[in-house]
Design a protein around this motif. Structure first.
Motif, mmCIF file in Angstrom:
data_model
loop_
_atom_site.group_PDB
_atom_site.id
_atom_site.type_symbol
_atom_site.label_atom_id
_atom_site.label_comp_id
_atom_site.label_asym_id
_atom_site.label_seq_id
_atom_site.Cartn_x
_atom_site.Cartn_y
_atom_site.Cartn_z
ATOM 1 N N GLY A 283 0.793 -1.221 0.000
ATOM 2 C CA GLY A 283 0.000 0.000 0.000
ATOM 3 C C GLY A 283 0.822 1.265 0.000
ATOM 4 O O GLY A 283 0.315 2.327 0.353
ATOM 5 N N GLN A 284 2.087 1.190 -0.408
ATOM 6 C CA GLN A 284 2.974 2.344 -0.348
ATOM 7 C C GLN A 284 3.102 3.085 -1.672
ATOM 8 O O GLN A 284 3.720 4.148 -1.717
ATOM 9 C CB GLN A 284 4.362 1.900 0.135
ATOM 10 N N MET A 285 2.560 2.524 -2.752
ATOM 11 C CA MET A 285 2.648 3.187 -4.047
ATOM 12 C C MET A 285 1.321 3.029 -4.784
ATOM 13 O O MET A 285 0.687 1.966 -4.715
ATOM 14 C CB MET A 285 3.782 2.598 -4.900
ATOM 15 N N PRO A 286 0.890 4.070 -5.507
ATOM 16 C CA PRO A 286 -0.338 3.961 -6.299
ATOM 17 C C PRO A 286 -0.100 3.059 -7.506
ATOM 18 O O PRO A 286 1.038 2.884 -7.960
ATOM 19 C CB PRO A 286 -0.599 5.415 -6.727
ATOM 20 N N HIS A 287 -1.157 2.471 -8.016
ATOM 21 C CA HIS A 287 -1.004 1.586 -9.166
ATOM 22 C C HIS A 287 -2.298 1.529 -9.945
ATOM 23 O O HIS A 287 -3.357 1.968 -9.474
ATOM 24 C CB HIS A 287 -0.613 0.180 -8.705
ATOM 25 N N GLN A 288 -2.206 0.980 -11.140
ATOM 26 C CA GLN A 288 -3.379 0.669 -11.934
ATOM 27 C C GLN A 288 -3.511 -0.857 -11.996
ATOM 28 O O GLN A 288 -2.539 -1.581 -11.817
ATOM 29 C CB GLN A 288 -3.268 1.254 -13.349
ATOM 30 N N GLY A 289 -4.701 -1.332 -12.274
ATOM 31 C CA GLY A 289 -4.936 -2.765 -12.297
ATOM 32 C C GLY A 289 -5.527 -3.242 -10.982
ATOM 33 O O GLY A 289 -5.996 -2.450 -10.161
ATOM 34 N N ARG A 290 -5.462 -4.533 -10.747
ATOM 35 C CA ARG A 290 -6.096 -5.113 -9.559
ATOM 36 C C ARG A 290 -5.091 -5.977 -8.809
ATOM 37 O O ARG A 290 -4.383 -6.789 -9.398
ATOM 38 C CB ARG A 290 -7.299 -5.966 -9.956
ATOM 39 N N LEU A 291 -5.050 -5.792 -7.496
ATOM 40 C CA LEU A 291 -4.176 -6.550 -6.621
ATOM 41 C C LEU A 291 -5.020 -7.008 -5.435
ATOM 42 O O LEU A 291 -5.516 -6.188 -4.673
ATOM 43 C CB LEU A 291 -3.023 -5.667 -6.156
ATOM 44 N N SER A 292 -5.231 -8.304 -5.293
ATOM 45 C CA SER A 292 -6.115 -8.779 -4.229
ATOM 46 C C SER A 292 -5.471 -9.901 -3.429
ATOM 47 O O SER A 292 -4.613 -10.636 -3.920
ATOM 48 C CB SER A 292 -7.449 -9.273 -4.814
ATOM 49 N N LEU A 293 -5.873 -9.981 -2.161
ATOM 50 C CA LEU A 293 -5.462 -11.041 -1.255
ATOM 51 C C LEU A 293 -6.713 -11.834 -0.886
ATOM 52 O O LEU A 293 -7.685 -11.253 -0.395
ATOM 53 C CB LEU A 293 -4.819 -10.474 0.020
ATOM 54 N N GLN A 294 -6.690 -13.120 -1.111
ATOM 55 C CA GLN A 294 -7.823 -13.984 -0.799
ATOM 56 C C GLN A 294 -7.437 -14.868 0.389
ATOM 57 O O GLN A 294 -6.655 -15.797 0.254
ATOM 58 C CB GLN A 294 -8.191 -14.819 -2.022
ATOM 59 N N TRP A 295 -7.986 -14.520 1.540
ATOM 60 C CA TRP A 295 -7.658 -15.229 2.774
ATOM 61 C C TRP A 295 -8.565 -16.440 2.940
ATOM 62 O O TRP A 295 -9.738 -16.404 2.561
ATOM 63 C CB TRP A 295 -7.833 -14.311 3.970
ATOM 64 N N PRO A 296 -8.077 -17.528 3.533
ATOM 65 C CA PRO A 296 -8.923 -18.702 3.753
ATOM 66 C C PRO A 296 -9.983 -18.477 4.821
ATOM 67 O O PRO A 296 -10.971 -19.194 4.881
ATOM 68 C CB PRO A 296 -7.921 -19.777 4.185
ATOM 69 N N GLY A 297 -9.806 -17.471 5.656
ATOM 70 C CA GLY A 297 -10.784 -17.117 6.687
ATOM 71 C C GLY A 297 -10.762 -15.625 6.880
ATOM 72 O O GLY A 297 -10.783 -14.872 5.919
#
Length: 282
Positions: free
Chosen positions: A98-112
């Motif tokens: 979360g330290q730099m702006p970006h284009q596109g999609r970045l996601s974290l999928q947690w098991p819970g």
């Protein structure tokens, strides 16, 4: 039930950093909570998150740093990110945190429920004349209580165990400035263990380590894999990557290959990766 978090594009909001800050708002957990197997590694109790980078781009001024980077990090795997200096590896990590702006999609999928992200930087820059001991540094990084008041009782055991795991237990009262580069790197590895993370981001952790330190790191990597922690690992040592990683992504502004070490680390692909101007995606 799974939980999914998306790092927003075109924003400077420190989403990743906020996730990392959860370490300071959760109760301390002992590294000994899970029993050891006969081999000494921890059982595969719970998986870390899946990381999904989808056409992630970053442009600073007129310079393209990342160009539609797309790959996936599987949960509980050791995923290495390799490439030349200036190829965008550290910038990609900064977008994740979360330290730099970006284009596109970045996601974290947690098991819970969303878990804890640990981060181990490549190096520690500080005034070596500061009267800061190893314990002081660990207190500053791992607890809310001001470091000058000493270790919190809630974190003292976990900090002691973390330093024991990296072979720095006997140097807790040494000044950070008096340590060698490899010893400071071990301390950085120790702070990445508290609280126990489900996702661990490593930025060239082997760069300053001596042979004994490398053995410590390799043992930790085996422990993290056995515990199901997702590890995203930037590394220049391709021999170590070939031995220790489950999957390898080659990045030089864009993804040039994404495969198992055996398939990724071939002479032709490495030549393309470390060329000044990438010829084509593999």
């Amino acid at each position: 039930m799974t939980s999914k978090e998306t790092i927003p594009a075109d924003t400077e909001s420190p989403v990743g950093a906020s996730l990392l800050a959860k370490a300071f708002s959760q109760p301390p957990s002992s590294l000994n909570d899970a029993p050891l197997s006969p081999a000494g590694s921890r059982p595969h109790l719970s998986l870390g998150p899946t990381l999904d980078f989808s056409e992630v781009s970053l442009t600073l001024g007129r310079t393209t740093i990342l160009d539609k980077v797309t790959f996936e990090v599987r949960p509980g795997s050791v995923h290495a990110l390799v490439g030349p200096n200036g190829g965008g590896k550290s910038s990609l990590i900064k977008t994740l945190l979360g330290q730099m702006p970006h284009q596109g999609r970045l996601s974290l999928q947690w098991p819970g429920e969303p878990g804890i992200i640990g981060y181990v930087p490549q190096a520690l820059e500080f005034d070596r004349g500061l009267p800061m001991t190893v314990d002081d540094f660990m207190a500053a990084m791992c607890q809310r209580r001001p470091a000058f008041l000493g270790l919190s009782k809630h974190y003292a055991a976990a900090i002691g165990e973390a330093l024991e795991r990296v072979g720095m237990q006997d140097k807790r009262k040494r000044r950070m400035g008096a340590l060698s580069g490899g010893e400071r790197q071990r301390v950085l590895l120790a702070q990445g263990l508290i609280p126990a993370p489900q996702l661990l981001v490593l930025d060239e952790p082997m760069s300053a380590l001596d042979e004994a330190g490398i053995q410590v790191f390799e043992r930790l990597l085996g422990d993290w894999r056995a515990a199901g922690i997702t590890v995203l690992w930037i590394e220049h040592d391709l021999e170590a990557v070939g031995r220790l990683a489950d999957h390898v992504t080659g990045l030089n502004r864009r993804v040039l290959f994404d495969a198992s070490p055996k398939l990724a680390l071939t002479p032709d692909r490495l030549l393309t990766l470390f060329s000044t101007h990438p010829r084509s995606a593999a």
